[in-house]
Design an enzyme around this catalytic site. Structure first.
Site, mmCIF file in Angstrom:
data_model
loop_
_atom_site.group_PDB
_atom_site.id
_atom_site.type_symbol
_atom_site.label_atom_id
_atom_site.label_comp_id
_atom_site.label_asym_id
_atom_site.label_seq_id
_atom_site.Cartn_x
_atom_site.Cartn_y
_atom_site.Cartn_z
ATOM 1 N N HIS A 1 0.792 -1.226 -0.107
ATOM 2 C CA HIS A 1 -0.135 0.088 0.037
ATOM 3 C C HIS A 1 0.941 1.227 0.082
ATOM 4 O O HIS A 1 1.854 1.534 0.815
ATOM 5 C CB HIS A 1 -0.947 -0.013 1.395
ATOM 6 C CG HIS A 1 -1.998 -0.954 1.085
ATOM 7 N ND1 HIS A 1 -2.487 -1.684 2.171
ATOM 8 C CD2 HIS A 1 -2.755 -1.579 0.118
ATOM 9 C CE1 HIS A 1 -3.641 -2.406 1.798
ATOM 10 N NE2 HIS A 1 -3.594 -2.320 0.354
ATOM 11 N N GLU B 1 1.958 3.230 3.235
ATOM 12 C CA GLU B 1 2.650 2.366 4.204
ATOM 13 C C GLU B 1 4.149 2.234 4.028
ATOM 14 O O GLU B 1 4.930 1.353 4.102
ATOM 15 C CB GLU B 1 1.759 1.215 4.438
ATOM 16 C CG GLU B 1 0.456 1.325 4.574
ATOM 17 C CD GLU B 1 -0.528 0.028 4.593
ATOM 18 O OE1 GLU B 1 0.481 -0.952 4.475
ATOM 19 O OE2 GLU B 1 -1.622 0.258 4.760
ATOM 20 N N HIS C 1 2.501 -4.301 6.651
ATOM 21 C CA HIS C 1 1.678 -3.280 6.394
ATOM 22 C C HIS C 1 1.558 -2.190 7.506
ATOM 23 O O HIS C 1 2.364 -2.795 8.551
ATOM 24 C CB HIS C 1 0.011 -3.830 6.268
ATOM 25 C CG HIS C 1 -0.126 -4.686 4.787
ATOM 26 N ND1 HIS C 1 -0.772 -3.861 3.653
ATOM 27 C CD2 HIS C 1 0.358 -5.740 4.461
ATOM 28 C CE1 HIS C 1 -0.589 -4.532 2.695
ATOM 29 N NE2 HIS C 1 -0.146 -5.894 3.241
ATOM 30 N N GLU D 1 0.733 -5.765 10.522
ATOM 31 C CA GLU D 1 0.383 -4.283 10.735
ATOM 32 C C GLU D 1 1.252 -3.666 11.802
ATOM 33 O O GLU D 1 0.999 -3.737 12.927
ATOM 34 C CB GLU D 1 -1.217 -4.091 11.179
ATOM 35 C CG GLU D 1 -2.052 -4.952 10.155
ATOM 36 C CD GLU D 1 -2.116 -4.087 8.832
ATOM 37 O OE1 GLU D 1 -1.679 -2.954 8.756
ATOM 38 O OE2 GLU D 1 -3.109 -4.581 7.978
#
Length: 405
Positions: free
Chosen positions: A166, A169, A312, A371
């Site tokens: 992404h 990110e 992420h 994450e």
């Protein structure tokens, strides 16, 4: 020191310029309110700068060089090299000295944004300093940028890590690059990385890293559509007229790359409900329609990875399952990774078409979406050092893990 003027070059940002001239971004903005009120700098603009010299320190009576160095996290040799004009002077009392950045030998440093240009430079430097780090490309992005990979290790257990799937990110790229450098440096000097043994990693594992899956998107987030961007008109329309792109997750064609993999893709596309390109959540016209996702899938098919990790942000969570297709070792391994990183292992439902999902479905091997950090993307740079430790410990545990199978 008097004010000076500089001309903005393509790719320059407030953070990059401030870092280059040893200024804070706040000072640069204060000197140039008319320019920094824009979403992005324009090539050809002229900015006022007040170059700094970094940290300065007045040596107090009785202080020794070694004591000062330790106070600022430096070795005595680093401090002396930062002050060559007095390096051979024994008594520095009363002198104003320069305090260089700690970790002076480090290649991967976060100075402003970490984008494709920084990645490209650091890969070249790492491969030059550490010849055992193999580099190459798994393909190219929509705009023709190479999708770099790095390989380190000679073992039979193959681990893959990717980052910056992404666009906003991008901090994950700097994090995994920092780990590769620390691994390579510890191995070459026969030192331990915290309590772990890189000599063992090198012998038993092979680590494959794709540090920036979405370079076009990262560049868009950091630099915008100024300076004759070839897709400016279309991107502006997809972004509903907004000229700032810090919220953008997709690739340059407005497709979310982590909704691109053939793992119940149709269900994910229907659940997202996005029917046209945009900043996020549009799954494209078909699985693997985008060159970045296709390259990653084909490259994965060419290797027999034992485990994969997709970095992420944000949330400090580890997702380890997919539709009960994951192997039995995934749950206990996720708990081990959570323990060393301080993150939380989470069994996630209602999500499909991600890289981790596809890998688990296709190979029935452990796959993890991690994450990192907490906050709003792009994450604040001041979280970088902490995230490096957290992710580093997670990857170190994974490299040291012995499967019971």
């Amino acid at each position: 020191m008097e004010l000076q003027w500089i001309i903005v070059q393509p790719g320059d940002t407030v953070a990059r310029i401030a870092s280059a001239y040893h200024m804070t971004s706040e000072l640069l903005a204060a000197l140039n309110p008319e320019a920094t009120s824009q979403p992005y700098l324009l090539a050809g603009q002229m900015l006022r700068i007040l170059p700094g010299t970094g940290r300065r320190y007045a040596v107090q009576p009785g202080e020794h060089v070694g004591t000062i160095a330790a106070r600022f996290g430096l070795s005595e040799d680093e401090l002396r090299k930062g002050n060559p004009e007095i390096t051979n002077v024994s008594d520095w009392c009363g002198r104003c000295i320069h305090i260089p950045e700690s970790g002076g030998k480090a290649i991967v440093r976060l100075k402003g944004e970490y984008g494709f240009r920084e990645l490209h430079r650091d890969i070249a430097l790492l491969s030059s300093h550490f010849p055992f780090v193999e580099t190459g490309s798994i393909g190219t992005s929509v705009m023709g940028k190479p999708l770099h990979y790095l390989r380190i290790g000679q073992g039979s257990r193959h681990i893959h890590v990717n980052a910056s799937v992404h666009a906003n990110e991008w901090l994950t790229t700097a994090v995994v690059m920092r780990f590769i450098e620390q691994y390579a440096r510890a191995y070459s000097t026969h030192e331990r990385w915290y309590r772990f043994d890189p000599q063992r990693w090198m012998k038993e594992t092979t680590l494959w890293v794709v540090p920036m899956v979405n370079p076009d998107g990262v560049e868009l987030v950091q630099e915008g559509i100024v300076n004759q961007h070839p897709h400016a008109e279309q991107l502006l329309a997809w972004n509903t007229g907004r000229t700032h792109f810090t919220h953008w997750k997709a690739n340059i064609r407005g497709v979310d790359l982590n909704d691109q993999f053939p793992a119940h893709w149709e269900e994910e596309a229907a659940r997202r409900g996005m029917t046209s390109p945009g900043p996020r959540d549009y799954a494209g016209t078909a699985p693997l329609s985008e060159p970045e996702a296709l390259a990653l899938a084909e490259w994965t098919q060419q290797h027999e990875f034992d485990v994969v990790v997709s970095l992420h942000s944000q949330g400090q969570e580890i997702y380890w399952n997919y539709r009960d297709l994951e192997p039995r070792e995934s749950a206990p391994l996720s708990r081990r990774l959570a323990k060393v990183s301080g993150y939380k292992a989470v069994k996630l439902g209602g999500s499909d078409a991600g890289y981790k999902d596809w890998f688990i479905q296709e190979y029935r091997k452990p796959g993890f979406t991690v994450e990192v950090g907490l906050g709003i993307n792009p994450l604040p740079i001041d979280q970088f050092d902490d995230i490096c430790v957290e992710v580093g410990m997670l990857l170190a545990e994974l490299l040291s893990y012995e499967s019971s199978d």
